[in-house]
Design a protein around this motif. Structure first.
Motif, mmCIF file in Angstrom:
data_model
loop_
_atom_site.group_PDB
_atom_site.id
_atom_site.type_symbol
_atom_site.label_atom_id
_atom_site.label_comp_id
_atom_site.label_asym_id
_atom_site.label_seq_id
_atom_site.Cartn_x
_atom_site.Cartn_y
_atom_site.Cartn_z
ATOM 1 N N ARG A 1 0.831 -1.204 0.000
ATOM 2 C CA ARG A 1 0.000 0.000 0.000
ATOM 3 C C ARG A 1 0.862 1.249 0.000
ATOM 4 O O ARG A 1 0.600 2.208 -0.731
ATOM 5 N N HIS A 2 1.914 1.237 0.818
ATOM 6 C CA HIS A 2 2.797 2.390 0.897
ATOM 7 C C HIS A 2 3.484 2.655 -0.440
ATOM 8 O O HIS A 2 3.492 3.789 -0.932
ATOM 9 N N HIS A 3 4.037 1.630 -1.046
ATOM 10 C CA HIS A 3 4.777 1.818 -2.299
ATOM 11 C C HIS A 3 3.840 2.175 -3.461
ATOM 12 O O HIS A 3 4.270 2.830 -4.413
ATOM 13 N N ALA A 4 2.581 1.756 -3.371
ATOM 14 C CA ALA A 4 1.627 2.119 -4.418
ATOM 15 C C ALA A 4 1.227 3.584 -4.335
ATOM 16 O O ALA A 4 0.879 4.207 -5.342
ATOM 17 N N ARG A 5 1.295 4.157 -3.131
ATOM 18 C CA ARG A 5 0.859 5.536 -2.922
ATOM 19 C C ARG A 5 2.001 6.533 -2.885
ATOM 20 O O ARG A 5 1.813 7.712 -3.164
ATOM 21 N N CYS A 6 3.193 6.087 -2.515
ATOM 22 C CA CYS A 6 4.300 6.999 -2.234
ATOM 23 C C CYS A 6 5.265 7.068 -3.404
ATOM 24 O O CYS A 6 5.615 6.042 -3.999
ATOM 25 N N ARG A 7 5.709 8.264 -3.710
ATOM 26 C CA ARG A 7 6.689 8.458 -4.776
ATOM 27 C C ARG A 7 7.980 9.068 -4.239
ATOM 28 O O ARG A 7 8.821 9.546 -4.987
#
Length: 287
Positions: free
Chosen positions: A261-267
């Motif tokens: 979830r974090h990697h899908a949302r965070c850039r």
């Protein structure tokens, strides 16, 4: 008992899409009836994790069933496609993302609330009052203080300290705010098993989920020195470890889901702190 040292400045929270309440009077419309309501949540989401822990502490599996959502939303709008019918039934021409957590009413097929703090309070007061007092009489201001501290001085400060771009001085100031909050908690917990009472309360649920996020999400964007300073609060992290060992807490940890979830949302850029794990959360994770 006062928690004045934990007070934080209040900020305006984002407005939830739906904010109905379960009342104690049938005239309220949404009144407490076993198996009338259903939770829809992802334990990879911090609000979903808070509700899942609360739900388990109160033993509400049969009273208010829970449907667990994927860690990563599958809708182009950033929500969950499984929730779209509920949103569309609850608001005419709803065009926003169908996000969790959601408390829905199976009788009407509509949403009662998407506001996690209200959902937690209604579960505890309307269905779990005779099980465990997560919101003890007279403790509301103390619980509110812990919630504000977690949101602003830990979660918000950690985000600002690890953000890409911006001024270094701003990131340094945010880190100091975070460390000051952790220091206050470290001192507060000396000689205490729980935050504000001699039993688990909603304040413990709030703080524990915040510490999970700090160690599994925010440290990815901090340097190793910062993470080591965060870890240098042995009483606080021992407290987090104790709660993780409790079945209502640790069994809801979805570490893979949190990471996805974090990697899908965070850039943002990954920093050296990603390699410095504070607690072995996997020892207590269900998945």
């Amino acid at each position: 008992m006062s928690v004045t040292p934990l007070a934080a400045h209040i900020s305006a929270p984002s407005t939830p899409a739906f904010r109905g309440r379960i009342g104690g009077d049938p005239r309220s419309g949404h009144y407490a009836v076993p198996r009338r309501y259903r939770l829809h949540l992802s334990t990879a989401c911090p609000d979903g994790l808070r509700i899942a822990v609360t739900h388990s502490l109160l033993g509400l599996d049969k009273v208010c069933p829970a449907t667990f959502l994927p860690a990563v939303p599958d809708s182009p709008q950033g929500g969950h496609s499984a929730l779209r019918p509920l949103y569309e039934a609850s608001a005419h021409r709803y065009s926003g993302p169908a996000v969790g957590p959601v408390l829905s009413d199976d009788w009407s097929g509509r949403i009662v609330s998407t506001h996690a703090p209200d959902i937690m309070r209604d579960l505890a007061r309307r269905f779990g009052a005779d099980r465990l007092s997560l919101y003890p009489c007279g403790a509301e201001s103390e619980i509110d203080a812990v919630e504000r501290m977690c949101a602003q001085d830990i979660e918000g400060a950690a985000q600002r300290a690890g953000q890409s771009g911006g001024e270094q001085a701003e990131r340094d100031a945010a880190l100091e705010t975070l460390l000051a909050a952790l220091g206050a908690l470290e001192r507060w917990l000396v000689g205490r098993e729980y935050m504000i009472r001699d039993q688990i309360t909603a304040a413990d649920v709030e703080l524990w989920v915040t510490l999970v996020q700090l160690d599994t999400v925010h440290r990815d964007h901090l340097d190793a020195c910062a993470v080591q300073r965060i870890a240098d609060h042995p009483t606080l992290w021992a407290y987090a470890r104790r709660l993780a060992a409790h079945p209502a807490f640790g069994t809801h940890l979805d570490l893979d889901g949190i990471a996805r979830r974090h990697h899908a949302r965070c850039r943002g850029l990954e920093a050296a702190g990603a390699a410095v794990q504070i607690l072995d959360w996997a020892a207590h994770a269900a998945r």
